[in-house]
Scaffold this active site. Structure first.
Site, PDB file in Angstrom:
ATOM      1  CG  ASP A   1     -13.841  25.504  29.508  1.00  0.00           C
ATOM      2  OD1 ASP A   1     -14.333  26.594  29.135  1.00  0.00           O
ATOM      3  OD2 ASP A   1     -13.642  25.223  30.698  1.00  0.00           O
TER       4      ASP A   1
ATOM      5  CE1 TYR B   1     -12.235  26.973  38.483  1.00  0.00           C
ATOM      6  CE2 TYR B   1     -13.789  27.854  36.899  1.00  0.00           C
ATOM      7  CZ  TYR B   1     -13.468  27.511  38.192  1.00  0.00           C
ATOM      8  OH  TYR B   1     -14.370  27.705  39.189  1.00  0.00           O
TER       9      TYR B   1
END
Lengths: 649, 649
Positions: free
Chosen positions: A385, A473
């Site tokens: 990420d 997320y």
């Protein structure tokens, strides 16, 4: 392991605020279309946070509503005031000019894509030697990662002199995607008639399709030497929560440089798109359209009935990036890749009043999220990420009152678009004093001793927070500074699960529960098993830059015959790591160990090295997981650099 | 492992609030002597907490000072209002009368010693069936553990009818010490001339000696059939922190029934008593006698500069023991052994408005603190703080503002002295709403999707807290109830280290650092390696009493050839424990697992059993340690009872 079984349990106890998205009802349509990202100087979205946004009857009080919205700070006139201050708007513009004038880019400046442009921090010795208000800033330099006609360059840019110096380019890998790429690649599939036909076959309107760019991982040399991305799509019809409506099994392989569709994989025959009903999570919509959200099973949300109100000195913000509080002084800045960087964290010695070094630089270095489903549409989902998407690039403006408490101070981020222009992410970091009702230290004497002593000190801390929303997320990154000198890093996981479509609408249809690679969360929705590994880079400078990593192992020691009525005890053995290899740790639960960072050149009064303890965080709470805690240390110049994995909290 | 090396590091960074005791200066003498414990109805010590006690310039504001001290509540007129309400003052008096009239005790009531007297809780079915305001209370019974002429009895006492029924007595072991014993045994050594001579030989005035009763552990059958205790002593000269001044190596074995000294072990030749200088920790004394405590290296203490102020509905306390907040309803009471008992924790289902069962009963079941030094004066130090000392008996009144935030509500404990009389421990438990500036759930949409969504809800929780001060250590036990239905148990460790005297005043005198069994903390002071194991008893009633324990193991699964570009993934396997043995878990860090408590008779809409996840807490922060997390489940009636070890936080 984010095994979603547990989540399911909670949903059906109807208890999960993090999960209410699955039990909601909604009856409205989304604003359509996907905008290109803002590269304007001020992030329009930031405005959403500046007015009163705390929902629920108690959150918004009259005072909040009538408060005039403050004018966004102008960053156009910002100047750097500290050697570690990030590049300013005008410095970015200057770097852009220099780069576009640099051969070979000057031949076609519009073909130059800036993947990263950030301060090239001065050497540690220079930073440590700099005195605020006395010394001029050391020369300002930028380091840029750019691509030009298919080739990547790493360049040092001297902002004063205008010199551009090539730096070594890594032998493999590609730079972090630009935000522009991440957005535009979502549209690439629509240029392909075969893709559009597939979507129509599923009965989905093209105008309802929302897509995400998904990094590929690495599965062999055939994928090398080409920047590729996989695009996965969802139906956004009838809900803002399109994540719950995957067009399952449809994966589009796209060339990132040409936007050309290379391959379409469609394995989703017979898998319906899960229904939109009860998936929207927006509280205001529910309040507006449905009356009382609770009556629809919407988790009751409660504003604090105890609000902090100022009663003493708060957090001091000096020159925009230096935070002072409770004996602490530290430098804080936004970073496109790491999200937030903490530098030069120093704490006051109560005996001498002097500030003592603790941490030279600390930041999240990566977030690795592998999913545990080997099937065609899922095997490659092994996101990094930070390195692939940019943890700072994904940070949205914080929501005052809800993301950070009243009286928090906010810092903006200044980032660089693909064309090299600066843009501002407002309210990206917040800093606040936390009092959670906890005890810092206390001791009462019991009647055994007959002393009437009741000593207790409340625990007050400083928190620096940023939140990265990497698609579904939301990672809440907290750095907490305690009055006792401890720094705690907490990672909170929020947002929405990345789910998989399935033909099953009830568990009794599944032959083998375990072959679902996850848990049936709702009709046609599986929460796939996955994990979140967060690693940090911690350049500790405990009382100076000469630090060592010490491992203290506790092992069972048998007593000698006649030595003691005890047969055994745990004995500690200290080992100073002499190499990086020796500092690599594989934690064992039943072979306990401690990890210290010490300064072997500084001794305490009784002769122990001055030091600091590294505490790998364990799992706690709802969404955090089986921790893979593995501090890995390496030397970087004269500093010991730690990469410490911590578990999500 | 409480390896104190790390603590040392912090001290000499001068950072540790928990450790400031070591760097303080003081110049006053203690009030002398050890009083017998109060068995008066109201705990005089409680008064200390009711006025403004927050030190430091910002803590005490005018409003606090002028507030009249509330009159302590009279518990003499208390009546039980819930089947689980603890015994009232009058019920204890009634039980005492019944017991003293019971043969054979009636022959000599003064020879009857009450080690515990508490409510004999009704059967679960009776409690679950009881309706507040409708049904009368079920018959009130007490269960007593008493000793009479050297024999232990466990007795059920029918408070209405006066019947006394013997219950089975365990085959081995002794009841929890009474507070009276714990105090009086400290004086036993002084009756022995040899002991007094030893003290004088060390140059310590007898009037400066403070002693502690230390449980023996079990080291073979020779110690059986006799209630024994070891007494260890300290010099309290010149400091309230006598723990830092051990008279090392002197251990006195005492018969608990006769108070007779059986053996004196003196192995401390050549070990000086560590100096008193810089050991006192009382802030007020420093403020008073030294001016600015910080100038003496006293850790700066800071009151919160953001104080919570009421802005909405707070915590509701119904009938003294039932807490209602944020959809939660639970019963809370003080307990002499467990400290605090949480019962019938239920949470509202937002869809139906009904309360759903989560936990029937939860409490700390033991705290085991073994020290890792096999030498004569230390090998036996393997405390069981709850079972031997009484975790509730050691709980002192909480200090308002410092132990619990402003606006906390307090509950008192009503306990029983050795003579059977009731006494009140005021402000033993506090309950408050916590808002720490955290986020309960949030999601922002990134520019990738083009949706301008910034949803965030603040995290507001309910905390029930008690603190047990087991001699030097203070355990802060928090039960936190979240709006999403999660219950978190947090154990904070504070207070003072139990240290060992040594001849060394500098590390360079030690031949082998590792043979010290700890760390040289200060001149002549070693922090001995030890651990704190906390176990809980959790009787989960997730949606009813029929619960199962499910273990979900994640194991590496190889893919078949050609199945996937992935070679392996983690696969989950669910196992429902059929026996207690199967529910015993040995956690492995690299073989991750999850633990669920499910109700197999209740299914979710898509067919999963309704359940709850057990999350063993990991280590985090300063004084918490290598966790030995081992949920052990056992069946008790129709309920699954979990003993879950959690690490100290």
């Amino acid at each position: 392991m984010d095994h979603s079984t547990s989540l399911l349990r909670l949903i059906f106890l109807a208890l999960g605020a993090a999960l209410v998205l699955l039990v909601l009802r909604s009856a409205f349509h989304l604003p359509r279309g996907i905008d290109t990202p803002t590269t304007s100087l001020f992030d329009a979205a930031a405005a959403a946070g500046s007015s009163c946004t705390r929902f629920a009857p108690w959150g918004c009080r009259k005072g909040d509503r009538t408060k005039p919205k403050p004018k966004p700070p102008s960053h156009e006139t910002d100047v750097p005031r500290h050697p570690l201050d990030p590049l300013t708007v005008s410095e970015i513009n200057r770097a852009r000019e220099i780069l576009r004038a640099h051969p070979p880019f000057a031949s076609s400046p519009s073909s130059l894509f800036v993947h990263s442009l950030a301060l090239d921090e001065p050497e540690k010795a220079v930073v440590l030697g700099w005195r605020r208000g006395v010394d001029p800033l050391p020369p300002r330099r930028a380091v840029a990662v750019v691509r030009f006609r298919g080739e990547a360059f790493v360049l040092a840019v001297d902002l004063a002199g205008g010199a551009v110096t090539p730096l070594p380019v890594p032998a493999s890998g590609y730079p972090t995607m630009t935000m522009d790429e991440q957005v535009s690649l979502c549209f690439a599939p629509f240029a392909d008639p075969a893709f559009n036909a597939t979507i129509r076959r599923r009965g989905v309107r093209l105008s309802d399709v929302a897509c995400l760019p998904i990094s590929l991982g690495w599965y062999g040399p055939t994928e090398e030497n080409r920047r590729l991305i996989k695009v996965q799509c969802f139906s956004a019809e009838g809900t803002a929560n399109f994540y719950m409506r995957p067009i399952e099994g449809l994966t589009v392989l796209v060339d990132m440089d040409t936007a050309e569709v290379i391959h379409i994989s469609d394995r989703g025959a017979g898998i319906p798109i899960p229904a939109a009903a009860n998936t929207d999570y927006r509280y205001a919509r529910h309040m507006q359209e449905e009356g009382d959200p609770a009556s629809n099973g919407f988790q009751k949300v409660r504003a604090p009935s105890m609000e902090p109100a100022p009663s003493g000195p708060g957090v001091e913000l000096v020159d925009g990036h230096t935070v002072r509080w409770g004996g602490w002084e530290l430098h804080l800045k936004a970073d496109a890749r790491a999200g937030m960087v903490v530098s030069r964290a120093r704490v006051q010695d109560p005996r001498t009043g002097a500030h003592r070094e603790v941490l030279y630089k600390g930041m999240a270095s990566e977030l690795f999220v592998p999913y545990m489903d080997p099937s065609e549409a899922w095997y490659f989902k092994t996101y990094m990420d930070a390195g692939e998407y940019g943890f700072g690039l994904q940070a949205m403006p914080l929501v005052p009152l809800n993301d950070c408490p009243r009286h928090a101070r906010y810092l903006d981020g200044v980032f660089v678009a693909a064309d090299g222009r600066p843009y501002v992410r407002e309210n990206m970091i917040c800093v606040f004093e936390r009092y959670a009702g906890d005890v810092a230290w206390r001791h009462s004497e019991s009647p055994i001793t007959g002393m009437d002593i009741r000593e207790s000190r409340p625990k007050v801390t400083l928190v620096a927070r940023m939140v990265a929303s990497v698609a579904n997320y939301d990672y809440i990154m907290d750095w907490e500074f305690q009055m006792d000198g401890l720094i705690r890093i907490k990672v909170g996981l929020s947002g929405i699960l990345m789910v998989k479509g399935t033909a099953y609408s009830h568990l009794n249809q599944a032959r083998d529960n375990e072959d679902m690679h996850g848990t049936l969360l709702s009709e046609n929705v599986i929460g796939v098993i996955h994990d979140h590994f967060v690693t940090f880079r911690l350049d500790m400078d405990v009382d100076g830059a000469n630090n060592s990593f010490v491992r203290v192992d506790m092992a069972r020691q048998e007593t000698s015959p006649g030595e003691s009525p005890r047969r055994s005890y745990l004995k500690a053995t200290r080992r100073v790591a002499r190499t990086e290899k020796e500092a690599q740790v594989r934690l064992k639960l039943y072979e306990p160990a401690e990890f210290h960072v010490v300064n072997p050149t500084k001794k305490t009064r009784v002769g122990n090295p001055v030091g600091y303890k590294v505490v790998p965080a364990g799992p706690a709470g709802l969404c955090r997981r089986h921790h893979c805690v593995s501090p890995i240390a390496g030397r970087r110049g004269d500093a010991l650099v730690h990469h410490l994995s911590v578990a999500l909290e």
